[in-house]
Design an enzyme around this catalytic site. Structure first.
Site, PDB file in Angstrom:
ATOM      1  N   GLN A 193      23.259 -41.780  10.012  1.00  0.00           N
ATOM      2  CA  GLN A 193      22.903 -41.950   8.601  1.00  0.00           C
ATOM      3  C   GLN A 193      21.642 -41.152   8.277  1.00  0.00           C
ATOM      4  O   GLN A 193      20.631 -41.259   8.962  1.00  0.00           O
ATOM      5  CB  GLN A 193      22.706 -43.450   8.296  1.00  0.00           C
ATOM      6  CG  GLN A 193      22.493 -43.761   6.835  1.00  0.00           C
ATOM      7  CD  GLN A 193      23.686 -43.406   5.952  1.00  0.00           C
ATOM      8  OE1 GLN A 193      24.833 -43.485   6.376  1.00  0.00           O
ATOM      9  NE2 GLN A 193      23.417 -43.010   4.728  1.00  0.00           N
ATOM     10  N   ASP A 230      31.257 -36.423   9.353  1.00  0.00           N
ATOM     11  CA  ASP A 230      30.601 -36.007   8.108  1.00  0.00           C
ATOM     12  C   ASP A 230      30.989 -34.573   7.740  1.00  0.00           C
ATOM     13  O   ASP A 230      30.823 -34.159   6.598  1.00  0.00           O
ATOM     14  CB  ASP A 230      29.072 -36.026   8.286  1.00  0.00           C
ATOM     15  CG  ASP A 230      28.432 -37.325   7.833  1.00  0.00           C
ATOM     16  OD1 ASP A 230      28.899 -37.893   6.837  1.00  0.00           O
ATOM     17  OD2 ASP A 230      27.449 -37.744   8.481  1.00  0.00           O
ATOM     18  N   LYS A 285      30.267 -48.628   4.936  1.00  0.00           N
ATOM     19  CA  LYS A 285      31.083 -47.895   5.921  1.00  0.00           C
ATOM     20  C   LYS A 285      31.712 -48.885   6.900  1.00  0.00           C
ATOM     21  O   LYS A 285      32.910 -48.788   7.232  1.00  0.00           O
ATOM     22  CB  LYS A 285      30.216 -46.864   6.669  1.00  0.00           C
ATOM     23  CG  LYS A 285      29.906 -45.658   5.792  1.00  0.00           C
ATOM     24  CD  LYS A 285      28.771 -44.802   6.318  1.00  0.00           C
ATOM     25  CE  LYS A 285      28.430 -43.736   5.262  1.00  0.00           C
ATOM     26  NZ  LYS A 285      27.229 -42.967   5.525  1.00  0.00           N
TER      27      LYS A 285
HETATM   28  N1  GUN Z   1      23.128 -40.220   3.559  1.00  0.00           N
HETATM   29  C1  GUN Z   1      23.555 -40.133   2.266  1.00  0.00           C
HETATM   30  N2  GUN Z   1      24.818 -39.655   2.226  1.00  0.00           N
HETATM   31  C2  GUN Z   1      25.192 -39.426   3.516  1.00  0.00           C
HETATM   32  C3  GUN Z   1      26.389 -38.941   4.116  1.00  0.00           C
HETATM   33  O1  GUN Z   1      27.372 -38.596   3.460  1.00  0.00           O
HETATM   34  N3  GUN Z   1      26.381 -38.859   5.483  1.00  0.00           N
HETATM   35  C4  GUN Z   1      25.301 -39.212   6.225  1.00  0.00           C
HETATM   36  N4  GUN Z   1      25.394 -39.092   7.550  1.00  0.00           N
HETATM   37  N5  GUN Z   1      24.173 -39.671   5.686  1.00  0.00           N
HETATM   38  C5  GUN Z   1      24.124 -39.776   4.341  1.00  0.00           C
END
Ligand code: GUN
Length: 293
Positions: A97, A120, A53
């Site tokens: 996350q 998200d 990211k």
């Molecule tokens: N953990 C695994 N995939 C994701 C996601 O798309 N967003 C977040 N915040 N955590 C994750």
């Protein structure tokens, strides 16, 4: 004839190039997209996601900060940190996350993010807006799957889309997105799940089949109509002693025989996977624009 492979890497690169240009334009208007990422603990998969990211942000010119906290941080401290980021103009987007350690209530944490900065698309306010067909940040993997359809010339309008899996992250939001009376949607959607009797009865009718159950190669060739478009959202590790790491990644569809039958197919890896981070970048840029309107 074997299916045309829809490359997530190529579609993602196309969208990232567009975003890079958009970020440059926004910066001329003194709008600076920024992403605040909260990482609790040191789970290797989470660290790897967060790193990709940060890299993505750098690539397209988004300001990014990853705030790392130890696994024993209290829930209150996480909530306070979110409040701080909610009020910080540097961040148009906030992402925590997941998963979080067991002593922290994930729902409470997601709900604490201001909906405008929820890149998200997990906040219940945004889920409600999505269902109503109103503007909101779209959950990234579901949005990525839709973009792969559209950018490969497979507009789902008027098509029967069968989605296997009803998760809050993929199945449900994708169903809500594709059923809307809107551009790039307007499909007839069927959701097949663990409570469905004879799932193959439905999957065989799909013009577009989306596999998002998290079950390695569960969709077999006999479950797919000839000429269908197959979008594989699954990413599963299966043992493979021939690999250095001892495993390899496979999707939720039995790729080789289905690729012989489908008209289009997404590979794993290199399919929907690379789209998730890209759509997160998209949401961060959009949020910056909306917040500054
Ligand atoms: N953990 C695994 N995939 C994701 C996601 O798309 N967003 C977040 N915040 N955590 C994750």
């Amino acid at each position: 004839m074997p299916a045309t492979v829809i490359s997530g890497k190529e579609v993602a690169a196309e969208i990232r190039a567009e975003l890079k240009q958009k970020v440059e334009e926004l910066k001329k208007k003194d709008i600076h997209p920024g992403l605040g990422v909260i990482l609790v603990g040191e789970d290797p998969a989470s660290v790897s996601y967060v790193t990709s990211k940060a890299k993505g942000c750098e690539e397209i010119g988004i300001y990014e900060e990853t705030i790392r906290k130890p696994a024993d941080i209290s829930e209150k401290e996480v909530l306070d940190l979110i409040e701080q980021l909610n009020n910080d103009k540097k961040f148009s987007g906030i992402l925590v996350q997941l998963p979080l350690p067991d002593h922290i209530d994930e729902e409470k944490v997601v709900n604490a993010i201001t909906p405008e900065k929820d890149v998200d698309g997990f906040h219940p306010v945004n889920q409600g807006l999505l269902l109503r067909g109103e503007k909101c940040p779209l959950p990234c993997t579901a949005h990525g799957a839709q973009q792969m359809l559209l950018r490969s010339g497979n507009d789902p309008a008027g098509k029967h889309v069968v989605i296997c899996g009803r998760s809050n992250i993929v199945g449900k939001p994708l169903a809500a997105m594709l059923m809307q009376k809107a551009k790039g949607a307007n499909s007839t959607v069927t959701v097949v799940h663990t409570g469905t009797k004879n799932p193959e009865y439905y999957t065989r009718q799909a013009d577009i089949l989306v596999a998002a159950m998290g079950k390695p190669r569960a969709i077999t060739a006999d479950m797919v109509k000839g000429g269908a478009v197959v979008i594989d959202v699954g990413v599963n590790r299966i043992e493979d002693p021939s690999k250095k790491k001892g495993f390899r990644l496979v999707g939720d569809v039995d790729y080789e025989p289905i690729a012989e039958k489908a008209s289009y197919i997404t590979p794993v890896p290199g399919g929907v996977g690379p789209m998730t981070v890209t759509m997160l970048l998209y949401n961060t840029v959009e949020a910056a624009e909306l917040i500054n309107q």
